[in-house]
Design a protein around this motif. Structure first.
Motif, PDB file in Angstrom:
ATOM      1  N   HIS A   1       0.859  -1.183   0.000  1.00 25.86           N
ATOM      2  CA  HIS A   1       0.000   0.000   0.000  1.00 25.86           C
ATOM      3  C   HIS A   1       0.895   1.233   0.000  1.00 25.86           C
ATOM      4  O   HIS A   1       0.528   2.297  -0.503  1.00 25.86           O
ATOM      5  CB  HIS A   1      -0.889   0.009   1.246  1.00 25.86           C
ATOM      6  CG  HIS A   1      -2.150  -0.781   1.080  1.00 25.86           C
ATOM      7  ND1 HIS A   1      -2.301  -2.049   1.571  1.00 25.86           N
ATOM      8  CD2 HIS A   1      -3.325  -0.474   0.459  1.00 25.86           C
ATOM      9  CE1 HIS A   1      -3.520  -2.488   1.276  1.00 25.86           C
ATOM     10  NE2 HIS A   1      -4.151  -1.556   0.603  1.00 25.86           N
ATOM     11  N   HIS A   2       2.067   1.087   0.637  1.00 27.20           N
ATOM     12  CA  HIS A   2       3.108   2.121   0.598  1.00 27.20           C
ATOM     13  C   HIS A   2       4.258   1.559  -0.240  1.00 27.20           C
ATOM     14  O   HIS A   2       4.892   0.577   0.139  1.00 27.20           O
ATOM     15  CB  HIS A   2       3.553   2.470   2.020  1.00 27.20           C
ATOM     16  CG  HIS A   2       2.431   3.054   2.829  1.00 27.20           C
ATOM     17  ND1 HIS A   2       2.181   2.689   4.133  1.00 27.20           N
ATOM     18  CD2 HIS A   2       1.481   3.965   2.484  1.00 27.20           C
ATOM     19  CE1 HIS A   2       1.122   3.366   4.566  1.00 27.20           C
ATOM     20  NE2 HIS A   2       0.686   4.145   3.587  1.00 27.20           N
ATOM     21  N   ALA A   3       4.491   2.201  -1.372  1.00 23.33           N
ATOM     22  CA  ALA A   3       5.339   1.610  -2.414  1.00 23.33           C
ATOM     23  C   ALA A   3       6.722   1.190  -1.918  1.00 23.33           C
ATOM     24  O   ALA A   3       7.247   0.159  -2.330  1.00 23.33           O
ATOM     25  CB  ALA A   3       5.478   2.605  -3.561  1.00 23.33           C
ATOM     26  N   CYS A   4       7.333   1.966  -1.040  1.00 21.95           N
ATOM     27  CA  CYS A   4       8.744   1.722  -0.696  1.00 21.95           C
ATOM     28  C   CYS A   4       8.935   0.600   0.322  1.00 21.95           C
ATOM     29  O   CYS A   4      10.060   0.202   0.593  1.00 21.95           O
ATOM     30  CB  CYS A   4       9.385   3.016  -0.193  1.00 21.95           C
ATOM     31  SG  CYS A   4       8.798   3.607   1.405  1.00 21.95           S
ATOM     32  N   GLU A   5       7.847   0.044   0.850  1.00 16.70           N
ATOM     33  CA  GLU A   5       7.977  -0.822   2.031  1.00 16.70           C
ATOM     34  C   GLU A   5       8.204  -2.293   1.648  1.00 16.70           C
ATOM     35  O   GLU A   5       7.365  -3.168   1.859  1.00 16.70           O
ATOM     36  CB  GLU A   5       6.752  -0.628   2.924  1.00 16.70           C
ATOM     37  CG  GLU A   5       6.665   0.813   3.405  1.00 16.70           C
ATOM     38  CD  GLU A   5       5.437   1.118   4.247  1.00 16.70           C
ATOM     39  OE1 GLU A   5       4.619   0.216   4.493  1.00 16.70           O
ATOM     40  OE2 GLU A   5       5.311   2.288   4.668  1.00 16.70           O
ATOM     41  N   SER A   6       9.397  -2.564   1.137  1.00 16.12           N
ATOM     42  CA  SER A   6       9.681  -3.861   0.518  1.00 16.12           C
ATOM     43  C   SER A   6       9.745  -5.028   1.490  1.00 16.12           C
ATOM     44  O   SER A   6       9.516  -6.166   1.084  1.00 16.12           O
ATOM     45  CB  SER A   6      11.007  -3.791  -0.245  1.00 16.12           C
ATOM     46  OG  SER A   6      12.070  -3.574   0.663  1.00 16.12           O
TER      47      SER A   6
ATOM     48  N   GLY B   1       5.609   6.680  -1.948  1.00 17.10           N
ATOM     49  CA  GLY B   1       4.269   6.126  -1.805  1.00 17.10           C
ATOM     50  C   GLY B   1       3.602   6.505  -0.504  1.00 17.10           C
ATOM     51  O   GLY B   1       2.393   6.622  -0.449  1.00 17.10           O
ATOM     52  N   LYS B   2       4.365   6.705   0.519  1.00 18.82           N
ATOM     53  CA  LYS B   2       3.809   7.069   1.831  1.00 18.82           C
ATOM     54  C   LYS B   2       3.361   8.536   1.802  1.00 18.82           C
ATOM     55  O   LYS B   2       4.052   9.388   1.241  1.00 18.82           O
ATOM     56  CB  LYS B   2       4.905   6.864   2.891  1.00 18.82           C
ATOM     57  CG  LYS B   2       4.469   7.175   4.296  1.00 18.82           C
ATOM     58  CD  LYS B   2       3.665   6.070   4.909  1.00 18.82           C
ATOM     59  CE  LYS B   2       3.316   6.462   6.355  1.00 18.82           C
ATOM     60  NZ  LYS B   2       2.496   5.443   7.003  1.00 18.82           N
ATOM     61  N   ASN B   3       2.221   8.777   2.424  1.00 18.60           N
ATOM     62  CA  ASN B   3       1.707  10.152   2.551  1.00 18.60           C
ATOM     63  C   ASN B   3       1.635  10.900   1.218  1.00 18.60           C
ATOM     64  O   ASN B   3       1.997  12.074   1.123  1.00 18.60           O
ATOM     65  CB  ASN B   3       2.547  10.960   3.553  1.00 18.60           C
ATOM     66  CG  ASN B   3       2.461  10.389   4.949  1.00 18.60           C
ATOM     67  OD1 ASN B   3       1.562   9.611   5.273  1.00 18.60           O
ATOM     68  ND2 ASN B   3       3.411  10.749   5.789  1.00 18.60           N
TER      69      ASN B   3
ATOM     70  N   PHE C   1       0.783  -6.266   4.791  1.00 18.53           N
ATOM     71  CA  PHE C   1       2.194  -6.346   5.180  1.00 18.53           C
ATOM     72  C   PHE C   1       2.937  -5.066   4.793  1.00 18.53           C
ATOM     73  O   PHE C   1       2.980  -4.694   3.617  1.00 18.53           O
ATOM     74  CB  PHE C   1       2.832  -7.588   4.543  1.00 18.53           C
ATOM     75  CG  PHE C   1       2.173  -8.851   5.038  1.00 18.53           C
ATOM     76  CD1 PHE C   1       2.600  -9.442   6.220  1.00 18.53           C
ATOM     77  CD2 PHE C   1       1.089  -9.406   4.373  1.00 18.53           C
ATOM     78  CE1 PHE C   1       1.962 -10.579   6.720  1.00 18.53           C
ATOM     79  CE2 PHE C   1       0.444 -10.546   4.863  1.00 18.53           C
ATOM     80  CZ  PHE C   1       0.892 -11.130   6.037  1.00 18.53           C
ATOM     81  N   HIS C   2       3.475  -4.427   5.801  1.00 17.99           N
ATOM     82  CA  HIS C   2       4.133  -3.119   5.649  1.00 17.99           C
ATOM     83  C   HIS C   2       5.537  -3.141   6.238  1.00 17.99           C
ATOM     84  O   HIS C   2       5.932  -4.081   6.929  1.00 17.99           O
ATOM     85  CB  HIS C   2       3.355  -2.044   6.425  1.00 17.99           C
ATOM     86  CG  HIS C   2       2.091  -1.592   5.785  1.00 17.99           C
ATOM     87  ND1 HIS C   2       1.878  -0.308   5.375  1.00 17.99           N
ATOM     88  CD2 HIS C   2       0.953  -2.275   5.501  1.00 17.99           C
ATOM     89  CE1 HIS C   2       0.662  -0.196   4.856  1.00 17.99           C
ATOM     90  NE2 HIS C   2       0.074  -1.377   4.933  1.00 17.99           N
ATOM     91  N   ALA C   3       6.256  -2.032   6.005  1.00 14.80           N
ATOM     92  CA  ALA C   3       7.436  -1.681   6.794  1.00 14.80           C
ATOM     93  C   ALA C   3       7.100  -0.402   7.550  1.00 14.80           C
ATOM     94  O   ALA C   3       6.323   0.416   7.050  1.00 14.80           O
ATOM     95  CB  ALA C   3       8.642  -1.463   5.894  1.00 14.80           C
ATOM     96  N   PRO C   4       7.670  -0.228   8.729  1.00 16.40           N
ATOM     97  CA  PRO C   4       7.290   0.941   9.536  1.00 16.40           C
ATOM     98  C   PRO C   4       8.060   2.198   9.115  1.00 16.40           C
ATOM     99  O   PRO C   4       8.429   2.346   7.957  1.00 16.40           O
ATOM    100  CB  PRO C   4       7.665   0.496  10.950  1.00 16.40           C
ATOM    101  CG  PRO C   4       8.816  -0.447  10.759  1.00 16.40           C
ATOM    102  CD  PRO C   4       8.609  -1.101   9.411  1.00 16.40           C
TER     103      PRO C   4
HETATM  104 ZN   LIG Z   1       3.106   1.332   5.441  1.00 17.10          ZN
END
Ligand SMILES: [Zn+2]
Length: 347
Positions: free
Chosen positions: A149-154, A194-196, A235-238
């Motif tokens: 959902h947030h592009a960079c959160e590999s 991707g975030k915000n 599934f995300h990265a913080p």
């Molecule tokens: Zn995220």
């Protein structure tokens, strides 16, 4: 010598090159807040030793992630404040550096082929790409799995791969799976933060009371409306690093379901294997605290679908800690453990 971003996931701006010192900054693009993702390629620098100067808060604990093929990644290990130095061997003429270990969409296609999953098209993205999805399994209960959902959160992509792998080799009876591995597919390919995003990002596009503005989100929402959503995991990265951001943790998406999150958390601790990136269950994030407020997130709104039992986000650190360091295989092993925790939870 060339320093560029012309590859899947690339994101950099070269500010200056003075002798052996290269000053760089990342591109926020339509991200409205400071963010930290970057990835670049250096070509034809064989035999040189170069120092790369980043902005503050752009490097993890173990230096940049380094790759020669966008498939295998390792940590450089050394970092000097906001800079790192790399000595290119003679003939080492193509090296990728990134904030985190990238997950190339081709890796997902290779994985899907290996386990016998047919990759279908969810929808056309805003930038005209075919956004992939997969479905498998038979049963009354519907699981929806998503990442990026947030592009960079590999890191979330590696964990998701492990979940799918285990569910394919050892299905959970009565469970069918719908999975969108790259919700912000354009952002993943183009190397966006991707975030915000303005006006809001993909994980703030799920309020049932409003129309979705992203085609992928609209498609996921209509799938969930038509097929139900008994379980949903995202599934995300913080954030970059520090505190809970150095760990793996569950974000409680609903104050009324604390008991369910705690139960899943205990099962995930029990499912841990030595080869996995470790989940300790000590940094799970309660609803209504800090940044975790009710809103338009995927997990919160999937949780509102009648019949939903549990829906949450799993955050997996970009770097980890010296005792529990992120690596590609370890993240996949964490995903396999997650699938076992789900099996125990459902059972
Ligand atoms: Zn995220």
């Amino acid at each position: 010598m060339q320093i560029h971003e012309n590859f899947t996931g690339g994101n950099i701006r070269v500010k200056s090159i003075n002798g052996d010192v290269v000053e760089l900054e990342n591109q926020l693009r339509d991200t409205t807040t400071e963010w930290f993702y970057w990835a670049f390629c250096v070509e034809d620098a064989g035999g040189k030793s170069l120092t790369f100067r980043m902005q503050p808060d752009r490097l993890g604990y173990f230096g940049p992630a380094v790759s020669h093929d966008l498939k295998e990644w390792h940590w450089l290990g050394e970092v000097d404040g906001d800079s790192f130095t790399y000595s290119f061997a003679e003939g080492e003429n193509k090296v990728y550096f990134a904030h985190n270990m990238l997950y190339h969409p081709d890796r997902f296609l290779t994985f899907a082929h290996r386990v016998g999953l047919e990759v279908k098209t969810l929808c056309e993205s805003k930038r005209g790409r075919e956004t992939p999805c997969v479905t498998f399994g038979d049963g009354e209960k519907q699981v929806i799995l998503t990442a990026r959902h947030h592009a960079c959160e590999s890191t979330g992509s590696y964990v998701l791969e492990g979940v799918l792998e285990r569910l394919m080799e050892k299905p959970i009876p009565g469970i069918k799976v719908f999975c969108v591995p790259f919700v912000d597919y354009d952002g993943v390919v183009d190397g966006d933060q991707g975030k915000n995003r303005a006006p809001h990002d993909q994980n703030r596009d799920y309020l049932w009371e409003e129309e979705a503005i992203y085609p992928e989100v609209a498609a996921i929402r209509s799938f969930a409306r038509e097929n139900g959503c008994n379980y949903a995991f995202d599934f995300h990265a913080p954030w970059h690093k520090g505190n809970e951001n150095d760990t793996v943790f569950i974000v409680h998406s609903d104050a009324a379901r604390e008991e369910k999150f705690r139960r899943f958390s205990k099962l995930l601790v029990s499912a841990m294997t030595p080869e996995a990136m470790q989940f300790y269950g000590k940094t799970d994030y309660p609803s209504g605290t800090g940044w975790n407020i009710p809103g338009a997130q995927f997990a919160r709104n999937m949780g509102r679908i009648p019949g939903n039992d549990v829906a949450f986000t799993l955050e997996t650190a970009y770097f980890g800690t010296p005792e529990n360091t992120v690596g590609q295989d370890k993240l996949v092993a964490l995903g396999r453990a997650f699938a076992e925790a789900l099996r125990a939870y459902v059972g």
